[in-house]
Motif scaffolding. Structure first.
Motif, PDB file in Angstrom:
ATOM      1  N   SER A  94       0.859  -1.194   0.000  1.00  0.00           N
ATOM      2  CA  SER A  94       0.000   0.000   0.000  1.00  0.00           C
ATOM      3  C   SER A  94       0.886   1.232   0.000  1.00  0.00           C
ATOM      4  N   TYR A  97      -0.256   7.071   1.713  1.00  0.00           N
ATOM      5  CA  TYR A  97      -1.611   7.559   2.034  1.00  0.00           C
ATOM      6  C   TYR A  97      -2.482   6.397   2.533  1.00  0.00           C
ATOM      7  N   GLU A  98      -2.441   5.260   1.820  1.00  0.00           N
ATOM      8  CA  GLU A  98      -3.272   4.105   2.194  1.00  0.00           C
ATOM      9  C   GLU A  98      -2.864   3.543   3.551  1.00  0.00           C
ATOM     10  N   LYS A 111     -14.406   9.617   3.919  1.00  0.00           N
ATOM     11  CA  LYS A 111     -13.238   9.892   3.064  1.00  0.00           C
ATOM     12  C   LYS A 111     -12.707  11.320   3.195  1.00  0.00           C
ATOM     13  N   TYR A 132       2.056   9.664  -2.131  1.00  0.00           N
ATOM     14  CA  TYR A 132       1.652   8.549  -3.008  1.00  0.00           C
ATOM     15  C   TYR A 132       2.804   7.607  -3.348  1.00  0.00           C
TER      16      TYR A 132
ATOM     17  N   ASP B   3      -9.823  -4.008  -5.789  1.00  0.00           N
ATOM     18  CA  ASP B   3      -9.009  -4.757  -4.821  1.00  0.00           C
ATOM     19  C   ASP B   3      -9.248  -6.253  -4.990  1.00  0.00           C
TER      20      ASP B   3
END
Lengths: 225, 296
Positions: A94, A97-98, A111, A132, B3
């Motif tokens: 990931s 950010y994730e 969000k 990112y 995903d």
């Protein structure tokens, strides 16, 4: 407020990890947890996360009370706590950010709030331009900043740091410590370390653990075993 | 959704194995459901038409036949009596043997028996009417539906038992394969699960992507299986029309609602899709819950 009352942790083979430890930590306090390897520092942090169970005594974290009985609110308790590990524990697949968003997604934030808080946390940890990128593209110091950013987002009032500077060079160590200084008063911070320089330079409360026992608890102490 | 697709693409062999097993399970389940529905529909059709057919001896006189017809009508237990003469029987025979002229050449109206098709007002009158007819002069053979119903009941019961055993076996195998595949994927993500737990993720939050993935595989397998099933039924339509000639429709009761099985229609296709979807959902949910349970 965090309160340990006569907490003992005994492993199944009989060896004692913590021996009747008691202390209180006020909201917004910065506490160093020091002691040699295997002293029981990590056990204290794991108890707070309900990752191990206590054999005797009780722990209070705000309105949660952990006793020797099965604790059924581990998920809610963990949602109040941010964690920073020595080995970062950042998900490699990931992006940054994730990774930070995980901390808020598990609590069900929307969000737009996630995006705003992550931006603030990236600013605080000075890695806005890495948002990112993937973990493989970051240095150790930057990865630890990501871990700190993940620990501060999502209304987490307590931060547990387990040897967070253990894998960092001196320059990076001080940069990371600057971030922790900025978090003081806003969060309750328990910082487990055996880095003498850090403890001596900041003069904060120091709890010394040795062989599972609380040896010293000084309001503005230094590193002494 | 992205995903899920990415996760499936990362483990193509496991995905293919799970998808294949699910597909065959659902295809066989669908086939068994359709077979049972047709059998049950046939049984229902026969049960709702209490009929006795009496065949007369070839040499039986018209007067004898009329006398039998009169006696039967006098019982007041019949709703309709249809006389099929030797000539009419020959016409029916001609229809059946139109593709076999040799058989037709060897037969004439004279050697075929006349018959009476007697519809009873209630199915329980059938044995009594049959017994009475057997003792009438000129009667050669009495056929009534008890034999047919008994045979159909036996067959339906056997098919039901076989279906239950097959269903259980297929379900068990699919659950094992899907659980193993998911367990492998979960093992690869053990560290991620550990971090999520420490961050305060609920068990459901951790389970969700694995459940989503298995439901996606189940939906894909259900779609493939139903395309094959419906395609097969459509391609067999002409054959079935000949096989069920004279039967206007076959109906069963599904969850208390009447469902027309034959002629093949959209509602029956949707019912088959629903049954296979429910079956697929059960398999995928049980598998994903049992696989994730080990790590939570």
């Amino acid at each position: 407020m965090i309160s340990f009352q006569n907490v003992t942790v005994r492993y199944p083979l009989g060896n004692i990890a913590l021996d009747s430890i008691s202390f209180d930590i006020e909201d917004g306090e910065f506490v160093y947890l020091v002691g040699p390897s295997g002293a029981g520092k990590t056990s204290i942090l794991r108890l707070l996360l309900n990752d191990i169970h206590l054999s005797e005594g009780s722990i209070t974290v705000d309105n949660f009370e952990i006793t020797t009985q099965k604790f059924k609110k581990a998920t809610e308790l963990r949602q109040k706590i941010g964690i920073v590990f020595q080995d970062f524990k950042i998900l490699p697949e990931s992006n940054i950010y994730e990774n930070i968003a995980l901390s808020m997604l598990v609590k069900g934030f929307d969000k737009s709030r996630i995006a705003k808080e992550i931006d603030d946390a990236l600013r605080l940890t000075d890695i806005e331009d890495k948002k990112y990128l993937f973990p493989a593209q970051l240095s150790a110091g930057e990865l630890q900043r990501v871990a700190i950013a993940r620990a501060v987002v999502g209304d987490r009032s307590i931060i547990l740091a387990d040897e967070p500077t253990g894998n960092l060079d001196p320059k990076m160590t001080w940069e990371v410590m600057k971030i922790f200084k900025q978090l003081e008063k806003k969060k309750t911070i328990i910082f487990a370390t055996h880095n003498t320089d850090i403890v001596n330079s900041m003069k904060r409360r120091v709890i010394v653990i040795k062989k599972g026992k609380l040896i010293k608890d000084k309001k503005k102490g230094g590193y002494e075993l | 959704m992205n995903d899920i697709v990415n996760s499936l693409r990362r483990t193509p062999y496991q995905t293919f194995a799970a998808l294949s097993v699910l597909f065959f399970t659902l295809l066989l389940s669908g086939l068994l459901f359709i077979s049972l529905a047709f059998l049950q529909g046939l049984l229902n059709y026969v049960e709702t038409r209490p009929r006795v057919i009496v065949y007369f001896q070839v040499k039986a006189e018209d007067e004898q036949i009329q006398a039998v017809q009169k006696n039967i009508r006098n019982t007041n237990k019949t709703s309709e009596i249809k006389y099929v003469s030797k000539e009419e029987a020959f016409e029916i025979y001609k229809e059946f043997t139109e593709n076999d002229p040799l058989l037709l050449e060897m037969t004439s109206a004279e050697i075929l028996p006349a018959s009476l098709e007697i519809d009873a007002t209630k199915p329980e009158y059938l044995p009594e009417l049959a017994e009475m007819l057997k003792n009438q002069p000129g009667v050669d053979e009495v056929q009534f539906q008890k034999d047919i119903i008994d045979n159909l009941l036996k067959l339906t019961s056997k098919v039901r038992k076989t279906t239950a055993i097959f269903f259980s076996y297929l379900m068990f195998m699919s659950i094992i394969v899907l659980t193993t595949t998911l367990s492998f994927k979960i093992a690869l993500k053990r560290e991620e699960i550990g971090i999520l737990k420490l961050l305060g993720a609920t068990n459901m939050y951790i389970r969700k992507p694995f459940i989503g993935e298995s439901i996606f595989l189940g939906a894909l397998a259900t779609a493939f299986a139903n395309i094959i099933l419906i395609g097969t039924l459509i391609s067999m339509n002409t054959f079935l029309q000949g096989y069920f000639a004279g039967i206007p429709n076959l109906t069963i009761s599904l969850a208390g609602m009447p469902l027309q099985v034959w002629p093949f229609n959209l509602t029956f296709a949707i019912a088959t899709l629903t049954v296979t979807s429910i079956f697929s959902l059960c398999i995928t949910l049980i598998s994903s819950f049992s696989a994730t349970n080990r790590y939570l």
